[in-house]
Design a protein around this motif. Structure first.
Motif, mmCIF file in Angstrom:
data_model
loop_
_atom_site.group_PDB
_atom_site.id
_atom_site.type_symbol
_atom_site.label_atom_id
_atom_site.label_comp_id
_atom_site.label_asym_id
_atom_site.label_seq_id
_atom_site.Cartn_x
_atom_site.Cartn_y
_atom_site.Cartn_z
ATOM 1 N N ASP A 1 -2.618 3.114 4.396
ATOM 2 C CA ASP A 1 -3.425 2.790 5.501
ATOM 3 C C ASP A 1 -4.429 1.286 4.634
ATOM 4 N N SER A 2 -5.756 2.043 4.110
ATOM 5 C CA SER A 2 -6.664 1.154 3.258
ATOM 6 C C SER A 2 -5.492 -0.603 2.441
ATOM 7 N N THR A 3 -4.345 0.402 2.151
ATOM 8 C CA THR A 3 -3.419 -0.788 0.798
ATOM 9 C C THR A 3 -3.085 -1.460 2.099
ATOM 10 N N ILE B 1 5.560 -3.354 -0.611
ATOM 11 C CA ILE B 1 4.132 -2.088 -0.768
ATOM 12 C C ILE B 1 5.238 -0.340 -1.568
ATOM 13 N N PRO B 2 5.200 0.205 -2.451
ATOM 14 C CA PRO B 2 5.230 1.092 -2.613
ATOM 15 C C PRO B 2 4.657 2.565 -2.126
ATOM 16 N N VAL B 3 3.494 2.294 -1.661
ATOM 17 C CA VAL B 3 2.842 3.486 -1.046
ATOM 18 C C VAL B 3 3.655 3.191 0.434
ATOM 19 N N GLU C 1 5.596 0.715 8.884
ATOM 20 C CA GLU C 1 6.453 -0.076 8.208
ATOM 21 C C GLU C 1 5.760 -1.895 8.348
ATOM 22 N N LEU C 2 5.043 -1.599 8.324
ATOM 23 C CA LEU C 2 4.011 -3.269 8.259
ATOM 24 C C LEU C 2 3.890 -2.950 6.526
ATOM 25 N N GLY D 1 -4.504 6.349 -9.307
ATOM 26 C CA GLY D 1 -3.653 6.056 -8.659
ATOM 27 C C GLY D 1 -3.814 4.290 -8.090
ATOM 28 N N ALA D 2 -5.352 4.160 -7.300
ATOM 29 C CA ALA D 2 -5.800 3.506 -6.192
ATOM 30 C C ALA D 2 -6.469 1.880 -7.075
#
Length: 278
Positions: A31-33, A168-170, A161-162, A65-66
């Protein structure tokens, strides 16, 4: 008219484009990504700062990781920390404790925004968060932070999905949350309990179970994995008992209902609780 995911993504872009300089509370989760990536696209790298907050209630690996992910995305990163176990209201572990935890976080982020001239603090709350017990919503609103994914009416599956479309790998990363969520209300939180559930979940993860929660009940551990994984988990019963006993659990059980988000909230009344602010 129901909006499509494409429509919502366009709305998200318009919301972000109307901002100036933003801080994103960045956890490295999906979500934050998405918030960070879309802010970067709409406002440019110079106007976006990812703030990664270390906490005693979250895994150190999540923090590292973040930071790494934000750097790989080409966004400026600020590393900071909050000390939640210094607040007796959080340590008490009542339903209101989540409010005080988020209040501490947003206050810290607002202070950074004021000092450095950022116009908005953004978080990664989504529409799904409206359906569970989330005292953090009240703390967010009081702090004036913006949940832009909620504003664009985006749900978890749409966010995934977006994020996948943005390469983006996460995008399929399992949800993670505070380790304190494993401890039942009324049982005080301390570093020892947090370490117990952390080490237990890491051990089970190494056995091949990606989605796992170890719920703390004094000297008993209640393990949640997805229902389809329960039989496979039981094949490790002897090593599970041995390892979790070494961590301080006398009894080890498997929840036959399987993994579910917020299972510790099942004891709460059906009517929403009123958070008392002092």
């Amino acid at each position: 008219m129901n909006k499509t995911m494409i429509d919502k993504n366009q709305d998200l872009g318009e919301i972000l484009a109307g901002m100036d300089r933003v801080i994103v509370a960045f956890s490295g989760g999906v979500d934050s990504t998405l918030v960070l990536k879309r802010a970067q696209q709409e406002l440019g790298e110079d106007n976006v700062l990812a703030v990664v907050v270390a906490s005693e209630l979250f895994r150190k690996e999540e923090f590292a990781g973040a930071v790494k992910l934000a750097e790989e995305m080409g966004v400026r990163v600020h590393q900071t920390a909050i000390n939640e176990l210094d607040d007796d209201r959080i340590v008490a572990n009542t339903p209101d404790s989540w409010y005080y935890s988020k209040k501490l976080l947003y206050s810290h982020l607002n202070k950074l925004a004021d000092e450095w001239g950022y116009s908005h603090v953004l978080d990664g709350m989504i529409m799904d968060d409206m359906e569970d017990f989330r005292p953090g919503l009240q703390a967010r609103t009081e702090a004036g932070a913006r949940s832009v994914l909620q504003e664009a009416k985006l749900y978890k599956q749409e966010v995934r999905e977006l994020t996948k479309e943005l390469s983006i790998p996460v995008w399929n990363k399992p949800a993670s949350c505070s380790l304190a969520s494993r401890i039942p209300y009324g049982t005080t939180i301390d570093k020892q309990k947090i370490e117990q559930v952390d080490q237990a979940e890491k051990f089970i993860g190494k056995l091949g179970f990606e989605m796992v929660r170890v719920r703390y009940h004094d000297n008993a551990a209640r393990i949640e994995v997805p229902s389809q994984d329960i039989n496979a988990l039981l094949k490790h019963r002897d090593e599970l008992q041995l390892k979790l006993a070494s961590l301080g659990f006398t009894y080890v059980s498997v929840d036959l209902q399987g993994y579910r988000t917020g299972s510790m909230n099942e004891v709460l009344p059906s009517e929403p609780l009123k958070t008392e602010v002092s």
